[in-house]
Design a protein around this motif. Structure first.
Motif, mmCIF file in Angstrom:
data_model
loop_
_atom_site.group_PDB
_atom_site.id
_atom_site.type_symbol
_atom_site.label_atom_id
_atom_site.label_comp_id
_atom_site.label_asym_id
_atom_site.label_seq_id
_atom_site.Cartn_x
_atom_site.Cartn_y
_atom_site.Cartn_z
ATOM 1 N N MET A 43 -8.357 -2.813 -4.379
ATOM 2 C CA MET A 43 -8.727 -4.118 -3.847
ATOM 3 C C MET A 43 -10.089 -3.976 -3.160
ATOM 4 O O MET A 43 -10.256 -3.097 -2.325
ATOM 5 N N ILE A 44 -11.014 -4.811 -3.519
ATOM 6 C CA ILE A 44 -12.360 -4.761 -2.957
ATOM 7 C C ILE A 44 -12.462 -5.774 -1.814
ATOM 8 O O ILE A 44 -12.063 -6.929 -1.956
ATOM 9 N N ASP A 72 -10.063 -9.189 -2.985
ATOM 10 C CA ASP A 72 -9.433 -9.531 -4.253
ATOM 11 C C ASP A 72 -8.040 -10.109 -4.016
ATOM 12 O O ASP A 72 -7.277 -9.572 -3.212
ATOM 13 N N LYS A 73 -7.735 -11.172 -4.719
ATOM 14 C CA LYS A 73 -6.391 -11.738 -4.678
ATOM 15 C C LYS A 73 -5.479 -10.773 -5.433
ATOM 16 O O LYS A 73 -5.818 -10.322 -6.522
ATOM 17 N N ARG A 103 -9.735 -2.755 7.262
ATOM 18 C CA ARG A 103 -8.769 -2.460 6.199
ATOM 19 C C ARG A 103 -7.888 -3.684 5.965
ATOM 20 O O ARG A 103 -7.375 -4.273 6.915
ATOM 21 N N VAL A 104 -7.742 -4.044 4.702
ATOM 22 C CA VAL A 104 -6.918 -5.190 4.334
ATOM 23 C C VAL A 104 -5.784 -4.688 3.437
ATOM 24 O O VAL A 104 -6.016 -3.876 2.539
ATOM 25 N N ILE A 157 1.458 -3.398 -1.289
ATOM 26 C CA ILE A 157 1.270 -3.426 -2.737
ATOM 27 C C ILE A 157 -0.083 -2.803 -3.087
ATOM 28 O O ILE A 157 -0.234 -2.093 -4.059
ATOM 29 N N ASP A 158 -1.088 -3.126 -2.268
ATOM 30 C CA ASP A 158 -2.451 -2.686 -2.518
ATOM 31 C C ASP A 158 -3.193 -2.684 -1.194
ATOM 32 O O ASP A 158 -2.726 -3.270 -0.206
ATOM 33 N N GLU A 159 -4.343 -2.035 -1.174
ATOM 34 C CA GLU A 159 -5.167 -2.034 0.030
ATOM 35 C C GLU A 159 -6.617 -1.826 -0.340
ATOM 36 O O GLU A 159 -6.937 -1.341 -1.428
#
Length: 147
Positions: A1-2, A31-32, A108-109, A134-136
């Motif tokens: 994820m950007i 990014d969604k 960080r997201v 799920i993602d980061e």
């Protein structure tokens, strides 16, 4: 994820978003992520003299972006903001000691498979993220104050 912001990865954060400027949060987008129910954000400075310093905690976000200048309130719609290490709710911009070299600030997201339906401590949130991520992605900016 950007993760994207008003500064590019590794660049200096504009002073507008620091204690030397307006001290408002920068615009962010990421990014969604398919199947994500919510997103969480942690901004931290690993170069602080006392160890990792938390500048911002926000979670239960439904959108994949935040506008500049997010109000410093615990609840904004469904989003919840936690207390930073300055002792305030919401964003607290970079403010390293003047005698220090540039500090790094990681935003960080995390994309989560669940909502975070209640207020949590940072430790509880980190545990929740560990169980539901799920993602980061992250973006790192630097800041150094004038002497």
């Amino acid at each position: 994820m950007i993760v994207k912001s008003v500064f590019k990865e590794g660049e200096f954060i504009p002073s507008k978003y620091t204690c030397d400027g307006e001290d408002i949060s920068p615009k962010l987008s990421w990014d969604k992520v398919e199947n994500a129910k919510s997103y969480a954000l942690i901004m931290e400075d690993p170069d602080a003299p006392s160890g990792i310093f938390i500048h911002w905690i926000a979670y239960n976000m439904k959108s994949n972006s935040l506008d500049e200048g997010v109000p410093r309130r615990e609840k904004i719609g469904e989003m919840i903001q936690g207390e930073n290490d300055f002792g305030n709710v919401g964003y607290g911009g970079p403010c390293p000691p003047r005698s220090h070299d540039a500090h790094r600030y990681f935003i960080r997201v995390y994309a989560l498979d669940s909502d975070v339906g209640r207020k949590m401590t940072l430790e509880e949130l980190r545990e929740f993220i560990g169980a539901h991520k799920i993602d980061e992605g992250y973006i790192m900016g630097k800041y150094k104050r004038a002497k």
